[in-house]
Motif scaffolding. Structure first.
Motif, PDB file in Angstrom:
ATOM      1  N   ILE A  97       0.857  -1.219   0.141  1.00 25.98           N
ATOM      2  CA  ILE A  97      -0.012  -0.091   0.050  1.00 25.98           C
ATOM      3  C   ILE A  97       0.928   1.338  -0.181  1.00 25.98           C
ATOM      4  O   ILE A  97       0.598   2.269  -0.768  1.00 25.98           O
ATOM      5  CB  ILE A  97      -0.988  -0.007   1.260  1.00 25.98           C
TER       6      ILE A  97
ATOM      7  N   TRP B  37      -9.042   9.438  -5.654  1.00 22.21           N
ATOM      8  CA  TRP B  37      -8.503  10.504  -4.844  1.00 22.21           C
ATOM      9  C   TRP B  37      -8.784  10.585  -3.509  1.00 22.21           C
ATOM     10  O   TRP B  37      -7.932  10.736  -2.689  1.00 22.21           O
ATOM     11  CB  TRP B  37      -8.443  11.772  -5.697  1.00 22.21           C
TER      12      TRP B  37
ATOM     13  N   GLY C   7      -0.699  10.255 -10.686  1.00 22.50           N
ATOM     14  CA  GLY C   7      -1.784  11.183 -10.622  1.00 22.50           C
ATOM     15  C   GLY C   7      -1.188  12.613 -10.885  1.00 22.50           C
ATOM     16  O   GLY C   7      -1.866  13.386 -11.658  1.00 22.50           O
TER      17      GLY C   7
ATOM     18  N   ILE D 181       1.346   5.010 -14.279  1.00 26.43           N
ATOM     19  CA  ILE D 181       0.089   4.371 -13.791  1.00 26.43           C
ATOM     20  C   ILE D 181      -0.102   3.047 -14.080  1.00 26.43           C
ATOM     21  O   ILE D 181      -0.605   2.391 -13.494  1.00 26.43           O
ATOM     22  CB  ILE D 181      -1.048   5.223 -14.529  1.00 26.43           C
TER      23      ILE D 181
ATOM     24  N   SER E   9     -10.295   3.093 -13.855  1.00 26.65           N
ATOM     25  CA  SER E   9      -9.776   2.593 -14.761  1.00 26.65           C
ATOM     26  C   SER E   9     -10.588   1.801 -15.942  1.00 26.65           C
ATOM     27  O   SER E   9     -10.713   2.109 -17.120  1.00 26.65           O
ATOM     28  CB  SER E   9      -8.603   1.474 -14.530  1.00 26.65           C
TER      29      SER E   9
ATOM     30  N   TRP F 227      -6.563   9.604   0.000  1.00 24.11           N
ATOM     31  CA  TRP F 227      -6.001  10.447   0.779  1.00 24.11           C
ATOM     32  C   TRP F 227      -6.621  10.132   2.479  1.00 24.11           C
ATOM     33  O   TRP F 227      -5.823  10.234   3.409  1.00 24.11           O
ATOM     34  CB  TRP F 227      -6.382  11.731   0.563  1.00 24.11           C
TER      35      TRP F 227
ATOM     36  N   TRP G 233      -9.979   0.595  -9.590  1.00 19.28           N
ATOM     37  CA  TRP G 233     -10.269  -0.803 -10.649  1.00 19.28           C
ATOM     38  C   TRP G 233     -11.430  -0.174 -11.344  1.00 19.28           C
ATOM     39  O   TRP G 233     -11.388  -0.137 -12.465  1.00 19.28           O
ATOM     40  CB  TRP G 233     -10.702  -1.925  -9.707  1.00 19.28           C
TER      41      TRP G 233
ATOM     42  N   ALA H 279      -0.923  -2.338  -7.141  1.00 23.96           N
ATOM     43  CA  ALA H 279      -2.012  -1.944  -6.226  1.00 23.96           C
ATOM     44  C   ALA H 279      -3.072  -3.158  -6.496  1.00 23.96           C
ATOM     45  O   ALA H 279      -3.717  -3.299  -5.509  1.00 23.96           O
ATOM     46  CB  ALA H 279      -2.649  -0.769  -6.671  1.00 23.96           C
ATOM     47  N   THR H 280      -3.358  -3.650  -7.862  1.00 23.38           N
ATOM     48  CA  THR H 280      -4.329  -4.659  -8.028  1.00 23.38           C
ATOM     49  C   THR H 280      -4.100  -6.079  -7.325  1.00 23.38           C
ATOM     50  O   THR H 280      -5.158  -6.549  -6.635  1.00 23.38           O
ATOM     51  CB  THR H 280      -4.307  -5.316  -9.587  1.00 23.38           C
TER      52      THR H 280
ATOM     53  N   ALA I  65       2.337   1.668  -3.388  1.00 23.75           N
ATOM     54  CA  ALA I  65       1.393   1.853  -4.576  1.00 23.75           C
ATOM     55  C   ALA I  65       0.807   3.435  -4.112  1.00 23.75           C
ATOM     56  O   ALA I  65       0.544   3.973  -5.232  1.00 23.75           O
ATOM     57  CB  ALA I  65       0.127   0.909  -4.271  1.00 23.75           C
ATOM     58  N   TRP I  66       0.856   3.826  -3.070  1.00 24.91           N
ATOM     59  CA  TRP I  66       0.268   5.145  -2.835  1.00 24.91           C
ATOM     60  C   TRP I  66       1.494   6.141  -3.382  1.00 24.91           C
ATOM     61  O   TRP I  66       1.035   7.169  -4.055  1.00 24.91           O
ATOM     62  CB  TRP I  66       0.462   5.267  -1.287  1.00 24.91           C
TER      63      TRP I  66
ATOM     64  N   THR J 152      -3.475  -6.001  -4.121  1.00 29.30           N
ATOM     65  CA  THR J 152      -4.288  -5.707  -2.780  1.00 29.30           C
ATOM     66  C   THR J 152      -5.616  -6.170  -2.804  1.00 29.30           C
ATOM     67  O   THR J 152      -6.104  -6.547  -1.824  1.00 29.30           O
ATOM     68  CB  THR J 152      -4.139  -4.430  -2.235  1.00 29.30           C
TER      69      THR J 152
ATOM     70  N   ILE K 275      -6.684  -3.674 -16.861  1.00 27.86           N
ATOM     71  CA  ILE K 275      -6.318  -3.686 -15.335  1.00 27.86           C
ATOM     72  C   ILE K 275      -5.294  -5.067 -15.459  1.00 27.86           C
ATOM     73  O   ILE K 275      -5.921  -6.367 -14.796  1.00 27.86           O
ATOM     74  CB  ILE K 275      -7.769  -4.019 -14.691  1.00 27.86           C
TER      75      ILE K 275
HETATM   76  C1  HEM Z   1      -3.880  -0.191  -2.262  1.00 25.84           C
HETATM   77  C2  HEM Z   1      -4.421   0.454  -3.550  1.00 25.84           C
HETATM   78  C3  HEM Z   1      -4.156   1.892  -4.158  1.00 25.84           C
HETATM   79  C4  HEM Z   1      -3.695   3.032  -3.519  1.00 25.84           C
HETATM   80  C5  HEM Z   1      -3.101   3.058  -2.142  1.00 25.84           C
HETATM   81  C6  HEM Z   1      -3.857   4.023  -4.490  1.00 25.84           C
HETATM   82  C7  HEM Z   1      -3.380   5.338  -4.419  1.00 25.84           C
HETATM   83  C8  HEM Z   1      -3.365   6.028  -5.502  1.00 25.84           C
HETATM   84  C9  HEM Z   1      -3.088   7.721  -5.136  1.00 25.84           C
HETATM   85  C10 HEM Z   1      -2.537   8.268  -3.826  1.00 25.84           C
HETATM   86  C11 HEM Z   1      -3.478   8.115  -6.450  1.00 25.84           C
HETATM   87  C12 HEM Z   1      -3.111   9.823  -6.686  1.00 25.84           C
HETATM   88  C13 HEM Z   1      -4.318  10.380  -6.564  1.00 25.84           C
HETATM   89  C14 HEM Z   1      -4.223  11.785  -7.300  1.00 25.84           C
HETATM   90  O1  HEM Z   1      -3.495  12.725  -6.561  1.00 25.84           O
HETATM   91  O2  HEM Z   1      -4.588  12.239  -8.258  1.00 25.84           O
HETATM   92  C15 HEM Z   1      -3.946   7.081  -7.359  1.00 25.84           C
HETATM   93  C16 HEM Z   1      -4.145   7.397  -8.720  1.00 25.84           C
HETATM   94  C17 HEM Z   1      -4.575   6.243  -9.451  1.00 25.84           C
HETATM   95  N1  HEM Z   1      -4.714   5.289  -9.084  1.00 25.84           N
HETATM   96 FE1  HEM Z   1      -4.510   4.334  -7.544  1.00 25.84          FE
HETATM   97  N2  HEM Z   1      -4.407   3.344  -5.694  1.00 25.84           N
HETATM   98  C18 HEM Z   1      -4.663   1.944  -5.504  1.00 25.84           C
HETATM   99  C19 HEM Z   1      -5.123   1.067  -6.287  1.00 25.84           C
HETATM  100  C20 HEM Z   1      -5.765   1.327  -7.376  1.00 25.84           C
HETATM  101  C21 HEM Z   1      -5.998   0.406  -8.403  1.00 25.84           C
HETATM  102  C22 HEM Z   1      -6.294  -1.102  -8.138  1.00 25.84           C
HETATM  103  C23 HEM Z   1      -6.089   1.108  -9.830  1.00 25.84           C
HETATM  104  C24 HEM Z   1      -6.486   0.242 -10.924  1.00 25.84           C
HETATM  105  C25 HEM Z   1      -6.775  -0.959 -11.359  1.00 25.84           C
HETATM  106  C26 HEM Z   1      -5.755   2.391  -9.479  1.00 25.84           C
HETATM  107  C27 HEM Z   1      -5.756   3.094 -10.695  1.00 25.84           C
HETATM  108  C28 HEM Z   1      -5.107   4.583 -10.411  1.00 25.84           C
HETATM  109  C29 HEM Z   1      -5.208   5.451 -11.346  1.00 25.84           C
HETATM  110  C30 HEM Z   1      -5.708   5.365 -13.102  1.00 25.84           C
HETATM  111  C31 HEM Z   1      -4.943   6.599 -11.089  1.00 25.84           C
HETATM  112  C32 HEM Z   1      -4.592   8.146 -11.676  1.00 25.84           C
HETATM  113  C33 HEM Z   1      -5.972   8.796 -11.456  1.00 25.84           C
HETATM  114  C34 HEM Z   1      -6.159  10.311 -11.935  1.00 25.84           C
HETATM  115  O3  HEM Z   1      -5.606  10.971 -11.228  1.00 25.84           O
HETATM  116  O4  HEM Z   1      -6.576  10.525 -12.978  1.00 25.84           O
HETATM  117  N3  HEM Z   1      -5.043   2.523  -8.210  1.00 25.84           N
HETATM  118  N4  HEM Z   1      -3.870   6.058  -6.625  1.00 25.84           N
END
Ligand code: HEM
Length: 204
Positions: free
Chosen positions: A39, A165, A50, A69, A131, A169, A128, A76-77, A42-43, A79, A138
């Motif tokens: 986590i 988002w 992002g 990304i 996306s 946070w 998930w 992250a998937t 991934a974060w 998890t 995915i």
């Molecule tokens: C442990 C699980 C996860 C954590 C802690 C996490 C955390 C984050 C964080 C902190 C961001 C940045 C948000 C921002 O500032 O805009 C982000 C963006 C993103 N995450 Fe995750 N995420 C997780 C799981 C996933 C999964 C499973 C997917 C897709 C299969 C995913 C797809 C995305 C995408 C596409 C973005 C970019 C979104 C945007 O800003 O347009 N995330 N994630």
């Protein structure tokens, strides 16, 4: 007279067998530390990806954004699978009881733990879903892909991105609180809370 002696013997045997510190079972420790590591990584990568999505303008930034990304999703998937297994495990294995603390702190602690479970499900599911709504694949740990959640629906994507988002946070804040309380137990209360989750602690 004889009965007093008997009780004393039973009590001292019980004390001799009582664990010196509370202890989680090895499987719970495995889920806890593996998921904590995934986590956090991934974060950080999600935050970086992002930020690139919001500010990236030229070709190099676009390539970095896609790379970040895709890496974020691959990590992250995992998890999604881990949290499903962890919840099943947790349903059949109760944690050791909380240490001595006021009832209000116990309620607060349970609330914190339930929030963590909720967010460990909601954060990856919202990622998930966002996306999938944008029509992207995915990937899971570079091994295989999972089907989209809810089908392609680009009109929904901005709302789901905002939800992801917001939830990510919220997860960061709850994890920070969890860590702060663990440190308080260790350094201020000087109890066995941190030790009970340590892989090196084999008391039982
Ligand atoms: C442990 C699980 C996860 C954590 C802690 C996490 C955390 C984050 C964080 C902190 C961001 C940045 C948000 C921002 O500032 O805009 C982000 C963006 C993103 N995450 Fe995750 N995420 C997780 C799981 C996933 C999964 C499973 C997917 C897709 C299969 C995913 C797809 C995305 C995408 C596409 C973005 C970019 C979104 C945007 O800003 O347009 N995330 N994630």
């Amino acid at each position: 007279m004889a009965s007093t002696l008997d009780t004393g013997t039973i009590e001292s045997r019980a004390i001799a067998r009582a664990p010196k510190v509370r202890n989680f079972n090895p499987t719970s420790k495995f889920f806890h530390w593996l998921m904590a590591a995934i986590i956090i990584v991934a974060w950080i990568i999600g935050y970086y990806g992002g930020a690139m999505l919001h500010y990236g303008v030229n070709d190099i930034e676009t390539a970095q954004k896609v790379w970040a990304i895709t890496l974020h999703k691959n990590i992250a998937t995992t998890t999604l699978f881990l949290i499903a297994l962890r919840i099943i495990w947790r349903l059949f294995h109760s944690p050791p009881p909380l240490g001595e603390m006021p009832a209000v702190m116990k309620t607060f602690t349970h609330l914190g733990h339930w929030s963590l479970y909720f967010l460990m499900v909601a954060v990856p599911v919202s990622g998930w879903w966002n996306s999938s709504s944008a029509g992207y694949g995915i990937p899971v740990a570079g091994l295989f892909t999972i089907p989209g959640l809810g089908g392609k629906n680009p009109e929904l994507t901005p709302y789901l991105v905002t939800a992801h988002w917001f939830l990510s946070w919220a997860l960061l804040i709850v994890v920070a609180g969890h860590l702060a309380f663990a440190l308080k137990h260790h350094f201020i209360d000087k109890d066995d809370t941190i030790e009970s989750m340590m892989p090196t602690n084999r008391e039982d």
